[in-house]
Design an enzyme around this catalytic site. Structure first.
Site, short mmCIF file in Angstrom:
data_model
loop_
_atom_site.label_atom_id
_atom_site.label_comp_id
_atom_site.label_asym_id
_atom_site.label_seq_id
_atom_site.Cartn_x
_atom_site.Cartn_y
_atom_site.Cartn_z
N LYS A 56 -4.09 2.54 -2.72
CA LYS A 56 -5.39 3.15 -3.02
C LYS A 56 -5.57 4.32 -2.06
CE LYS A 56 -7.85 -0.56 -2.31
NZ LYS A 56 -6.78 -1.46 -1.89
N MET A 89 -10.41 7.08 8.22
CA MET A 89 -10.51 7.75 6.91
C MET A 89 -11.64 8.77 6.91
SD MET A 89 -9.97 4.19 4.81
CE MET A 89 -11.15 3.40 5.94
N ASP A 112 0.83 -1.20 0.00
CA ASP A 112 0.00 0.00 0.00
C ASP A 112 0.86 1.25 0.00
OD1 ASP A 112 -2.35 -1.35 -0.05
OD2 ASP A 112 -2.82 -1.11 2.07
#
Length: 501
Positions: free
Chosen positions: A290, A405, A268
């Site tokens: 991502k 997030m 990641d």
């Protein structure tokens, strides 16, 4: 679905790199080579004994010897004592030269003579006249560990050696010797690549256990045959590994072993360079991060890559920030791999909520404040808040809630919680880059949450902690100076309605 074709340019998107080294560690074969020792002191005796242990022929030039050195020479036929000072002719045919000199003038003379003869030179305790240095040694020969601090702190090197001594069992010497003895036989039975590496990984696990027995060699060779047979009948495998919040020291031992055994690492965007530094250097690395609001690798492409590489016999490590099973889409990846008959292992990692609690010194389930913890995603696939969240439950006073997030939806989170009845002064902590050098945090109340994003910013993944357990964190920040290491800190001080004094 089209299968993503990997191009050579795709590999090593974040290339394996070695951090700067003060000195190059080199293990030097001296068996049967001529070594020059100038000086008869105890210090010279220690260096001479070390070189003799490597099989060198020791030529000692000294008019007088210390008692220690004299005893050493009298009991070892690898030493040849010349009762005179060295001369330029002494360096002929020598592989290495060491001297214990009384002053810089003598050191410079010896150094220049050795360099002129093309012989690597070390003047004891005089770094400016050394082309190489001796490290502190842990001896499990043929396993040898050498520690150097580049001369800055020899006592630190000795302390490190003591630590390593306790970690490496004496039996490691026997296992290393056995590996040397069976290596060619094993490699003749096993194909290069994954089968051979899998065998040696299993060998390493044994090497930290009891010493090998008389039948161990035969058992190892039989096992090598089984590994080859299994390799021909099976595909590769995938390991989902949690990289934790960023600090490499928070990796589990199992995670490090997985990184060391990988053929390919799909990592990641949030995985730190320090974590990747622990990976096997020969492993291919591909960035598949991502990130919200940015051009990213599609999940479908990641699934296709894992399947394609595993079917090619590779050990694929899917390296995810935090814990793979917490908002890491691991469920989708496991399902796709299972459908293709590809074995999957999962190595947990420290999730960001736990790292936040540790950094703040706050218990998320402090018995005086919270009877439950909820981990909630701050955005759905659309980028907005999920539509099915129960805001009445999330607003309960006796619950600690962590939004992952949630940077781009922080204002909506505030509005929904206040509308559900949450006290406007409920403590909130907002953090990004947790455990990293650029860690940023904001501490305040839910009513002021929009201000947090002005400090922390929405670009990096943000964690929002809400609940009365965080009141103590804001108090501690008033008095502790440790926050000076942070890149940014903002504090909105609590009041008496938080139930703290």
């Amino acid at each position: 679905m089209d299968v993503l074709q990997l191009q050579p340019s795709d590999w090593n998107a974040r290339p394996a790199r070695m951090a700067p080294l003060a000195k190059l560690p080199v293990f030097w074969a001296l068996e049967g080579k001529r070594a020059i020792i100038a000086g008869g002191s105890d210090a010279a005796a220690w260096k001479a004994e070390l070189l003799a242990a490597c099989g060198a022929e020791i030529q000692v030039y000294a008019e007088e010897l210390s008692e220690t050195f004299a005893n050493l020479i009298n009991h070892d036929d690898r030493f040849f004592h010349h009762r005179k000072q060295w001369s330029p002719a002494s360096f002929e045919g020598a592989a290495i030269a060491v001297a214990d000199c009384e002053d810089d003038e003598a050191a410079a003379t010896f150094y220049e003579a050795a360099c002129g003869a093309g012989v690597p030179v070390n003047v004891i305790d005089n770094p400016k006249y050394c082309q190489f240095q001796f490290g502190s040694i842990v001896n499990r020969s043929p396993v040898i560990v050498a520690i150097s601090t580049d001369g800055a702190a020899p006592i630190l090197a000795q302390a490190i050696r003591r630590r390593i001594e306790t970690l490496l069992p004496p039996s490691l010497k026997s296992w290393a010797a056995l590996a040397h003895a069976v290596r060619e036989k094993v490699n003749a039975r096993l194909s290069p690549g994954a089968p051979r590496r899998a065998f040696w990984e299993g060998f390493v696990n044994r090497a930290f256990g009891p010493a090998p027995g008389n039948d161990t060699e035969g058992n190892l060779l039989s096992e090598a045959g089984r590994f080859e047979a299994m390799a021909k009948a099976s595909t590769g495998r995938v390991t989902l590994v949690g990289a934790g919040p960023g600090d490499a020291e928070l990796l589990t031992l199992k995670a490090v072993r997985a990184l060391q055994g990988a053929d390919v690492i799909l990592f990641d965007d949030l995985v730190s360079d320090e974590v990747l530094e622990l990976a096997r250097r020969e492993a291919k690395r591909l960035l598949v991060g991502k990130r919200g609001g940015r051009t990213s690798c599609k999940q479908e492409d990641i699934n296709a890559m894992m399947i394609s590489l595993a079917k090619a016999g590779k050990h694929v490590v899917r390296l995810k920030s935090g814990d793979p099973m917490i908002f890491g889409r691991a469920g989708e990846e496991i399902a796709h791999l299972a459908k293709e008959g590809i074995p999957v292992d999962v190595v947990p990692g420290i999730t960001a909520a736990c790292a936040m609690a540790a950094r703040l010194g706050v218990s998320l389930t402090h018995q005086d404040h919270a009877q439950a913890v909820r981990l909630v995603t701050g955005h759905a696939r659309s980028g907005d808040l999920p539509t099915n969240l129960d805001w009445q439950v999330l607003a309960e006073q006796q619950t600690t809630t962590i939004f992952y997030m949630g940077g781009r939806t922080a204002n909506q989170i505030r509005e929904r919680l206040l509308a559900a009845g949450m006290d406007r002064k409920t403590p909130v902590v907002v953090m990004s880059a947790i455990t990293r050098i650029n860690e940023t945090r904001w501490l305040g109340a839910i009513d002021d949450l929009p201000k947090a994003m002005e400090v922390v910013g929405p670009d990096d993944p943000v964690l929002i902690g809400i609940g009365t357990v965080f009141a103590q964190a804001t108090l501690s920040q008033r008095t502790e100076s440790g926050i000076s290491q942070l890149q940014s800190v903002a504090i909105a001080l609590p009041d008496e309605r938080w139930g703290v004094q």
